[in-house]
Write an enzyme that holds these catalytic residues in place. Structure first.
Site, PDB file in Angstrom:
ATOM      1  N   LYS A  24       0.859  -1.187   0.000  1.00  0.00           N
ATOM      2  CA  LYS A  24       0.000   0.000   0.000  1.00  0.00           C
ATOM      3  C   LYS A  24       0.894   1.235   0.000  1.00  0.00           C
ATOM      4  O   LYS A  24       1.981   1.222   0.595  1.00  0.00           O
ATOM      5  CB  LYS A  24      -0.869  -0.057   1.267  1.00  0.00           C
ATOM      6  N   SER A  37      -9.640   1.355   3.113  1.00  0.00           N
ATOM      7  CA  SER A  37      -8.846   2.174   2.215  1.00  0.00           C
ATOM      8  C   SER A  37      -7.808   1.369   1.422  1.00  0.00           C
ATOM      9  O   SER A  37      -7.246   1.904   0.471  1.00  0.00           O
ATOM     10  CB  SER A  37      -8.128   3.264   3.019  1.00  0.00           C
ATOM     11  N   SER A  50      -9.467  -1.207   7.246  1.00  0.00           N
ATOM     12  CA  SER A  50      -8.974  -1.027   5.879  1.00  0.00           C
ATOM     13  C   SER A  50      -8.229  -2.200   5.265  1.00  0.00           C
ATOM     14  O   SER A  50      -7.941  -2.175   4.076  1.00  0.00           O
ATOM     15  CB  SER A  50      -8.080   0.209   5.799  1.00  0.00           C
TER      16      SER A  50
END
Ligand code: GLN
Length: 480
Positions: free
Chosen positions: A75, A150, A174
């Site tokens: 990420k 996310s 997330s």
């Protein structure tokens, strides 16, 4: 795409080279990611070079570390030295990491190839990856749906078969929620089990880094590589002793006590999602687990508590982006203009909303009524979960109340978006580890079941998750 376990075997048996594996990922990304947009950047040159080095060492018969030659992607809020780490935000668009995050370093030391950086919501705030400054990610199962967030990029990249595994961060869900919506495994480890050093901070008492994989076995392997006390993160602690191989030998769940919290089967939840989760309960029970209903009485306050503590900490962490350091600086006549313009232009709408909310709940007149109250409720939530886990070994819940929804549907309705986190925020507030495992489909889209365990007892989560995957095939489905 191979699992990590399969890739390890094929590399060790010299059926495939690491360079071939990396090139296979790259060609899949080049042909498929135009539509999905999971990757913000593929580190093509570095990845191929690293793969060649490992291949040479293998040919020379050198002893190689655990993940030698296996590609993983991160990420975009985890630092990889020499590469941009933007956190999905405009304000960090040109921010080049000057050092590796501890997770990055541990992965590199284990021989993993860092394939690239993955899309995410702006500053990791969101449940759909639509707030990214760099454009939305689409769900590989249905391109008109969100991938969750996310960590939508990390989830979509694994679901689409671009990379065997990825890492996300989980502040309120997330990792788990996008894992559920994209049909992959997502682990939020116990708070403190994985160092946060080099993770762009969102809310420091909630943030955890964890793996997103096709199988529970791979999640266990990756946790072992990245976990452990780190002098650079004072909240980090030492890992467990059990080896993954030992753990996965435990293919029997007879006698395992599973608690089903009645507060997690609420009206408003998609009945098809509930049906899939109830099927998991029945199946595990038929294999000898004992199931009992439990209560986590403060659950109705969890979301409100999260949306006070999370913005409070975020507003403080984000104060450092003032235009003086880190990438973007707007021009202005006076110093104050530079601050205001940089923050005004560099932060997205959701981030500004949380900064205002966080600053408000921390302000002198309101801290007692909101922030301190939320801290007190956080304790009660923790007591609820600890009390339940003194009676049962693991708590089973849905990961998300719905399957992936159409792009744009909740984008202008923050409260509806926040409700997507209703089943995941508690484990962040209480620090307990939680694992989401794919458990079937509703409306042709993946559903996830969540297991919550005792602090630092990821082993039980792996045991039950791995057992479930050994008697079902959901994780073998692929959208492409
Ligand atoms: N969706 C949650 C939020 O917007 C969770 C975010 C996260 O875990 N990073 O705060």
């Amino acid at each position: 795409m191979f699992t990590i376990e399969e890739a390890k075997q094929k590399l060790a048996g010299k059926e495939i080279s690491s360079e071939e594996l990396v090139n296979d990922c790259i060609s899949k990304i080049e042909s498929g990611d135009g539509e999905i947009h999971a990757f913000l950047e593929v580190f093509k040159k570095d990845a191929i070079a690293a793969a060649r080095t490992i291949d040479k060492q293998r040919v020379a018969g050198e002893e190689l570390p655990e993940l030698a030659g296996i590609p993983v992607a991160l990420k975009d809020n985890m630092l990889v030295q020499g590469h941009v780490a933007s956190g999905g935000s405009q304000i960090l668009e040109h921010h080049v990491a000057s050092y590796d995050a501890t997770v990055t370093r541990k992965l590199k030391n284990a021989g993993a190839i860092i394939l690239g950086r993955l899309n995410m919501d702006d500053a990791a705030m969101g449940s759909s990856t639509e707030t990214s400054h760099y454009g939305q990610t689409r769900n590989p199962w249905n391109l008109s749906k969100v991938p969750g967030g996310s960590s939508g990029g990390p989830a979509a990249a694994v679901a689409a078969g671009f990379v065997p595994a990825s890492f996300g961060s989980d502040t309120g869900g997330s990792i788990r929620q996008p894992a559920a919506l994209c049909g992959v495994v997502g682990l939020k480890p116990t708070y403190g089990r994985v160092s946060r050093h080099g993770l762009i901070a969102l809310s420091s008492s909630l943030d955890v880094i964890g793996p997103m994989t096709q199988t529970v076995a791979d999640a266990a392997t990756l946790l072992r590589v990245v976990e452990g006390a780190d002098p650079k993160d004072s909240t980090s602690q030492n890992p467990s002793e059990t080896s993954v191989a030992e753990l996965l030998k435990l293919t029997d769940i007879r006698g395992l006590k599973i608690g089903i919290p009645k507060e997690y089967f609420i009206s408003g939840m998609d009945p098809e999602v509930e049906a899939r989760v109830r099927e998991v309960i029945t199946l595990l029970e038929s294999h000898g687990a004992s199931v009992e209903e439990i209560t986590l009485p403060h659950t109705p306050y969890a979301l409100e508590t999260y949306y006070i503590i999370q913005p409070a900490e975020a507003s403080s962490n984000l104060a450092r982006y003032d235009g003086m350091r880190y990438s973007m600086r707007a021009t202005g006549e006076r110093l104050e203009d530079v601050y205001l313009k940089t923050r005004g232009e560099g932060f997205g709408r959701e981030v500004k909303r949380r900064i205002m909310l966080g600053t408000f709940v921390l302000s002198a007149g309101y801290a007692d009524a909101y922030y301190k109250k939320a801290l007190a409720i956080r304790q009660l939530l923790r007591q609820d979960v600890d009390a339940a886990l003194s009676r049962v070994d693991v708590i089973l819940t849905p990961t998300s109340p719905s399957v992936a929804w159409p792009l744009g549907e909740k984008f202008n309705d923050p409260i509806a978006m926040y409700l997507a986190d209703i089943f995941t925020v508690t484990a962040n507030l209480t620090g307990h580890p939680a694992l989401s495992v794919p458990c079937g489909f509703a409306h042709d889209l993946p559903v996830g079941v969540q297991f919550i365990g005792r602090h630092f007892d990821e082993d039980t989560l792996f045991r039950v998750g791995h057992f479930y995957q050994s008697i079902t095939d959901w994780h073998k489905n692929s959208p492409l």
